[in-house]
Design a protein around this motif. Sequence first.
Motif, PDB file in Angstrom:
ATOM      1  N   ALA A 179      43.993   1.501 -21.531  1.00  0.00           N
ATOM      2  CA  ALA A 179      44.297   0.636 -20.400  1.00  0.00           C
ATOM      3  C   ALA A 179      44.136   1.431 -19.109  1.00  0.00           C
ATOM      4  O   ALA A 179      44.550   2.601 -19.026  1.00  0.00           O
ATOM      5  N   GLY A 180      43.493   0.794 -18.139  1.00  0.00           N
ATOM      6  CA  GLY A 180      43.253   1.467 -16.872  1.00  0.00           C
ATOM      7  C   GLY A 180      41.957   2.255 -16.814  1.00  0.00           C
ATOM      8  O   GLY A 180      41.569   2.750 -15.761  1.00  0.00           O
ATOM      9  N   ARG A 225      38.438  -7.227 -11.675  1.00  0.00           N
ATOM     10  CA  ARG A 225      38.419  -6.102 -12.622  1.00  0.00           C
ATOM     11  C   ARG A 225      37.086  -5.983 -13.356  1.00  0.00           C
ATOM     12  O   ARG A 225      36.612  -4.880 -13.611  1.00  0.00           O
ATOM     13  N   SER A 245      39.674  -1.149 -15.263  1.00  0.00           N
ATOM     14  CA  SER A 245      41.114  -1.386 -15.430  1.00  0.00           C
ATOM     15  C   SER A 245      41.407  -2.417 -16.517  1.00  0.00           C
ATOM     16  O   SER A 245      42.157  -3.383 -16.282  1.00  0.00           O
ATOM     17  N   LYS A 280      43.060  -4.267 -19.694  1.00  0.00           N
ATOM     18  CA  LYS A 280      44.440  -4.392 -20.141  1.00  0.00           C
ATOM     19  C   LYS A 280      44.462  -4.664 -21.648  1.00  0.00           C
ATOM     20  O   LYS A 280      43.467  -5.147 -22.200  1.00  0.00           O
ATOM     21  N   GLU A 290      45.574  -7.056 -23.182  1.00  0.00           N
ATOM     22  CA  GLU A 290      45.251  -8.466 -23.437  1.00  0.00           C
ATOM     23  C   GLU A 290      43.756  -8.770 -23.327  1.00  0.00           C
ATOM     24  O   GLU A 290      43.322  -9.888 -23.618  1.00  0.00           O
ATOM     25  N   ASP A 291      42.972  -7.794 -22.923  1.00  0.00           N
ATOM     26  CA  ASP A 291      41.506  -7.959 -22.914  1.00  0.00           C
ATOM     27  C   ASP A 291      40.900  -7.656 -24.283  1.00  0.00           C
ATOM     28  O   ASP A 291      39.699  -7.821 -24.485  1.00  0.00           O
ATOM     29  N   SER A 302      47.339   0.577 -25.055  1.00  0.00           N
ATOM     30  CA  SER A 302      48.306   0.704 -23.948  1.00  0.00           C
ATOM     31  C   SER A 302      48.807   2.122 -23.812  1.00  0.00           C
ATOM     32  O   SER A 302      48.538   2.975 -24.632  1.00  0.00           O
TER      33      SER A 302
END
Length: 122
Positions: free
Chosen positions: A14-15, A66, A84, A86, A88-89, A122
């Motif tokens: 993530a990120g 994003r 970025s 997440k 949930e992607d 995450s």
Amino acid sequence: QVQLVESGGGLVQAGGSLRLSCAASGLTFGTSAMGWHRQAPGKELELVAGISSGKTTYYADSVKGRFSISRDNAKNTVYLQMNSPKPEDTAIYYCAGSKYGWAVRANQYDYWGQGTQVTVSS
């Protein structure tokens, strides 16, 4: 015969960032709308981003700011730059092409790739 071959999927934090590519053959790429869709387990297929033959873009609200879609007509390739991301992607991402120059719904796309898994940790 139309072929769409995705590449670039995998595991990303993530990120971070990830770029998906889709090489197309067998269709008139320059006049075809192209799009990236995704499907997560237990969820419906969702159009994430689309790009018209004239390079107008469309984004789902969930990825605006994003993700970025682009196309290289000289290479018959469409890209999805994922910045970025997440958790949930996380989903299988499908490249798709349309017979028309603009398409903003999944059912407006006629040709589909096999999909590439994207997992965001995450």
